[in-house]
Design an enzyme around this catalytic site. Structure first.
Site, PDB file in Angstrom:
ATOM      1  CD  GLU A 159     -35.639  40.021   1.690  1.00 45.34           C
ATOM      2  OE1 GLU A 159     -34.559  40.441   2.121  1.00 45.34           O
ATOM      3  OE2 GLU A 159     -35.731  39.250   0.723  1.00 45.34           O
ATOM      4  CD1 TRP A 187     -26.684  35.880   5.603  1.00 46.24           C
ATOM      5  CD2 TRP A 187     -24.523  36.197   6.086  1.00 46.24           C
ATOM      6  NE1 TRP A 187     -26.586  36.164   6.950  1.00 46.24           N
ATOM      7  CE2 TRP A 187     -25.273  36.369   7.270  1.00 46.24           C
ATOM      8  CE3 TRP A 187     -23.143  36.363   6.150  1.00 46.24           C
ATOM      9  CZ2 TRP A 187     -24.696  36.684   8.510  1.00 46.24           C
ATOM     10  CZ3 TRP A 187     -22.557  36.673   7.384  1.00 46.24           C
ATOM     11  CH2 TRP A 187     -23.335  36.827   8.539  1.00 46.24           C
ATOM     12  CG  ASP A 238     -35.714  35.775  -0.140  1.00 48.24           C
ATOM     13  OD1 ASP A 238     -34.929  36.591  -0.675  1.00 48.24           O
ATOM     14  OD2 ASP A 238     -35.813  35.644   1.091  1.00 48.24           O
ATOM     15  NE  ARG A 244     -24.687  39.892   7.584  1.00 49.85           N
ATOM     16  CZ  ARG A 244     -25.801  40.230   6.912  1.00 49.85           C
ATOM     17  NH1 ARG A 244     -25.718  40.971   5.822  1.00 49.85           N
ATOM     18  NH2 ARG A 244     -26.980  39.825   7.322  1.00 49.85           N
ATOM     19  CG  ASN A 260     -34.903  39.198  -2.685  1.00 52.27           C
ATOM     20  OD1 ASN A 260     -34.075  39.371  -1.789  1.00 52.27           O
ATOM     21  ND2 ASN A 260     -36.163  39.535  -2.548  1.00 52.27           N
ATOM     22  CB  THR A 285     -25.927  44.569   6.944  1.00 50.21           C
ATOM     23  OG1 THR A 285     -26.026  44.047   5.617  1.00 50.21           O
ATOM     24  CG2 THR A 285     -27.270  45.154   7.354  1.00 50.21           C
ATOM     25  CE  LYS A 342     -31.363  34.054   0.482  1.00 49.32           C
ATOM     26  NZ  LYS A 342     -32.707  34.494   0.952  1.00 49.32           N
TER      27      LYS A 342
END
Lengths: 554, 112
Positions: free
Chosen positions: A192, A381, A297, A128, A254, A174, A320
């Site tokens: 996750e 995001w 989440d 990213r 999360n 990332t 989120k």
């Protein structure tokens, strides 16, 4: 006559210089020709003060150059940087390139040899962004390393393995690190994943790891029994470095398993929180948890915006869930909380003064429960953008829901491809029950949430927004359409079909007296996999990894 | 000799994913196997991308699939159209992969 022209030119030059100096004093306008960090400035506004391209001439925008980023796997997700006439770009699989900002010609490229395990893990080969500082280009890799390259040549200077990639369910990076003085901070993926997500402090000069901050607090009240062992969290988007207080602010991910809270009957700190860290030591200055014991989440990983308003130093941060938290920058105390959408049923509301969740909806095992917004959130995001001239914050809003169904799941940090979520999927996506459009671009006051204008969309936006001193807002959508809006009214002034969907960050920069709008286009990520169930028009969307630069014709 | 070698090479490319001879393919129409495959499909979150009944973002019900190709995609992962499916060979046995294959074949369009 020649002397007159020379004198006039000098006068104009002095005038422009003065204007530039004056502009540089206003927050968000420093270093106007460049886009030197992920959100351009340290207040994370994504505002470019450049105004050569403006409401009057944006309809004349033309393609200046196009460059290909390489591998198209999972699309192009970056926000590129532009510094002194050079673009620093990263594409799928951590391929880094420096490009001439006038022509798109490649100056150098670098691609690390990645651990083959990256083909098995959940969040890969997402890339990213990069960070630049101290004559180096820094990246966090999808196999958990930090790497520094020479800014001029692209040659590797140092690398350091930071996450225990193979043993932490594929936890990795990332997003780019944050340059915080002479330190770098890297936030790992988790959420996750069956792991404990961490933020790492590394010396920018040497790559030496100095500290790590565990986003899973070692506290049995917060994490009863062994529930914190695979508690998730992490910080998978770049933080914000505030030089004024020497603080790096990160939003965290999360808790896991995402949809089951049976064994984690505590607050689950520091998940779904803003954490304020000392970049030298990693010491926690303060935290503000936005969602306690999350089962929907709703990460807090998004951008942390900084403001000065009425003598107060404030943070504006979107969770989120779509709730926006306005906090005191110095201690995290709550100033206001407002939602980007009334399509929310996971709680009745969040108390504006205390932050308590009012009337939360629990998820019974083995049953579907309709939850709004979906696990894509009230916004994804991809960041919003704030324009100091309009006082408006521009954000894509996702107005659709999902059915969540928790099911029992074994913990297995070696089962890299299976999410540690306590379900068979991320939720069965459905349109809003009231039949509204599934997305829009909103212009709102960041402190009160008051809406000035909105632009409804049949397919919601999943790219980061850009706003400029030319009174414009640029937004890209998953069908590939790039639009320029009047920042005051929301009127569409220009559009262009980029050929693939956008899941990335649009930037602006200037070189040799010309302003450019740079747009990464290439649909990808889990959005490309999951969204066609709800938006069939995306099923055949071609993938790509393209950088398209626009400017005004001469 | 060279001609035969070239012919064999071409043949290998065209049946490149036929890692299992026909006789090794179990009975994919066995209801018990299909049911067990459905359980694995959910447990391993194939449903994350394909939906609980195969009608998710990557819709399997509209595709005509070959069982050996399905087996190989589950085992070794798959890249295509810019998307990536992770490999499962280390977390599922061959027997389990065939069960998952049986379920996928049961919901996909059968080859004509």
């Amino acid at each position: 006559m020649g002397k007159l022209i020379l004198a006039a030119s000098l006068g104009l030059t002095c005038l422009l210089s003065t204007a530039t100096v004056a502009l540089a004093e206003a927050p968000g306008t420093e270093d106007p020709n460049n886009w030197p960090q992920y959100n351009r400035t340290s207040n994370a506004w994504r505002y470019s003060p450049l105004d050569q391209i403006n409401k009057d001439n944006v309809s004349k925008l033309s393609v200046a150059w196009i460059a290909q980023g390489g591998d198209i796997t999972m699309g192009i997700q970056e926000t590129p940087l532009a510094i002194d006439g050079v673009i620093y770009s990263i594409t799928s699989g951590n391929r880094v390139a420096a490009l001439d900002a006038k022509t798109g010609q490649e100056v150098w490229n670098y691609q690390p040899k990645l651990d083959p395990l990256t083909k098995k893990v959940l969040f890969s080969p997402y890339s990213r962004g990069v960070a630049v500082g101290d004559g180096k280009v820094f990246i966090g890799t999808v196999d958990g390393r930090g790497i520094a390259l020479d800014q001029k040549t692209g040659k590797e200077i140092w690398q350091v393995q930071l996450t225990d990639f193979a043993n932490c369910h594929g936890c990795n990076f990332t997003s780019p690190p944050v340059v915080a003085g002479d330190m770098l901070t890297f936030g790992s993926t988790a959420g996750e994943l069956a792991t404990q997500g961490k933020i790492f402090g590394v010396e920018a000069k040497s790559g030496k790891k100095v500290w790590e901050f565990n986003t899973i607090k070692d506290d049995p009240k917060s994490w009863p029994g062994t529930s914190g062992k695979y508690g998730g969290g992490g910080a998978w988007m770049p933080g914000t470095y505030d030089a004024e207080t020497n603080t790096v602010f990160y939003g965290t991910g999360n808790p896991g398993k995402d949809f089951i809270n049976e064994d984690r009957q505590g607050d689950n700190l520091y998940t779904d929180s803003i954490v304020a860290l000392d970049p030298k030591t990693g010491n926690l200055k303060w935290y503000r948890q936005e969602i306690k014991q999350d089962v929907w989440d709703y990460d807090s990983a998004y951008e942390v915006l900084l403001f000065k308003k009425d003598g107060k130093d404030l943070i504006v941060h979107m969770n989120k869930s779509g709730y926006v938290f306005v906090l005191d920058k110095n201690d995290g105390s709550i100033e206001n909380i407002w939602p980007v959408s009334d399509l929310k049923n996971f709680v009745k509301d969040i108390d504006k003064r205390t932050g308590e969740l009012i009337g939360r909806v629990e998820l019974p095992m083995n049953q579907e429960t309709l939850i709004c917004p979906s696990t894509f959130g009230g916004r994804s995001w991809n960041a919003g953008a704030y324009n100091p001239n309009t006082g408006l914050w521009y954000n894509n809003v996702l107005d659709f829901c999902g059915y969540l169904k928790p099911v029992a799941q074994k913990d297995d940090p070696k089962d890299y491809g299976t999410g540690h979520i306590g379900a068979s999927d991320f939720g069965r996506l459905v349109m809003a029950p009231d039949g509204r459009k599934p997305g829009r671009l909103d212009a709102r006051d960041p402190f009160t949430g008051e809406r000035k204008w909105t632009h409804e969309m049949d397919v919601p936006g999943f790219a980061s927004v850009l706003t400029t001193g030319g009174g414009l807002v640029f937004n890209g959508d998953p069908t590939g359409i790039l639009r320029a809006f009047d920042a005051d009214t929301g009127k569409v002034l220009w559009s262009f079909n980029t050929g693939s969907g956008m899941r990335s960050g649009i930037i602006s920069y200037a070189v040799a007296g010309e302003q450019y709008i740079l747009v990464p286009s290439g649909w990808g990520s889990y959005a490309a996999i999951l969204l066609p169930a709800l938006f069939p028009q995306l099923e055949k969307m071609p993938a790509a990894s393209t950088l398209i630069a626009f400017k005004l014709p001469k | 000799m060279m001609y035969k070698l070239v012919l064999m090479t071409i043949a290998c490319i065209f049946v490149g994913d036929a890692a299992y001879p026909q006789e090794d393919v179990p009975n994919l129409k066995d209801p018990t196997m299909i049911a067990a495959g459905h359980d694995l499909f959910l447990q391993k979150q194939c449903s994350r991308c394909h939906g609980e009944g195969g009608k998710g973002g990557i819709n399997l019900t509209r595709r005509a699939l070959d069982p050996r190709s399905v087996f190989q995609a589950i085992a070794d992962g798959r890249m295509g159209s810019g998307l990536r499916m992770p490999a499962s060979r280390d977390v599922l046995t061959d027997e389990e992969i065939w069960k998952a294959t049986a379920y996928v074949m049961s919901i996909s369009q059968q080859p004509k």
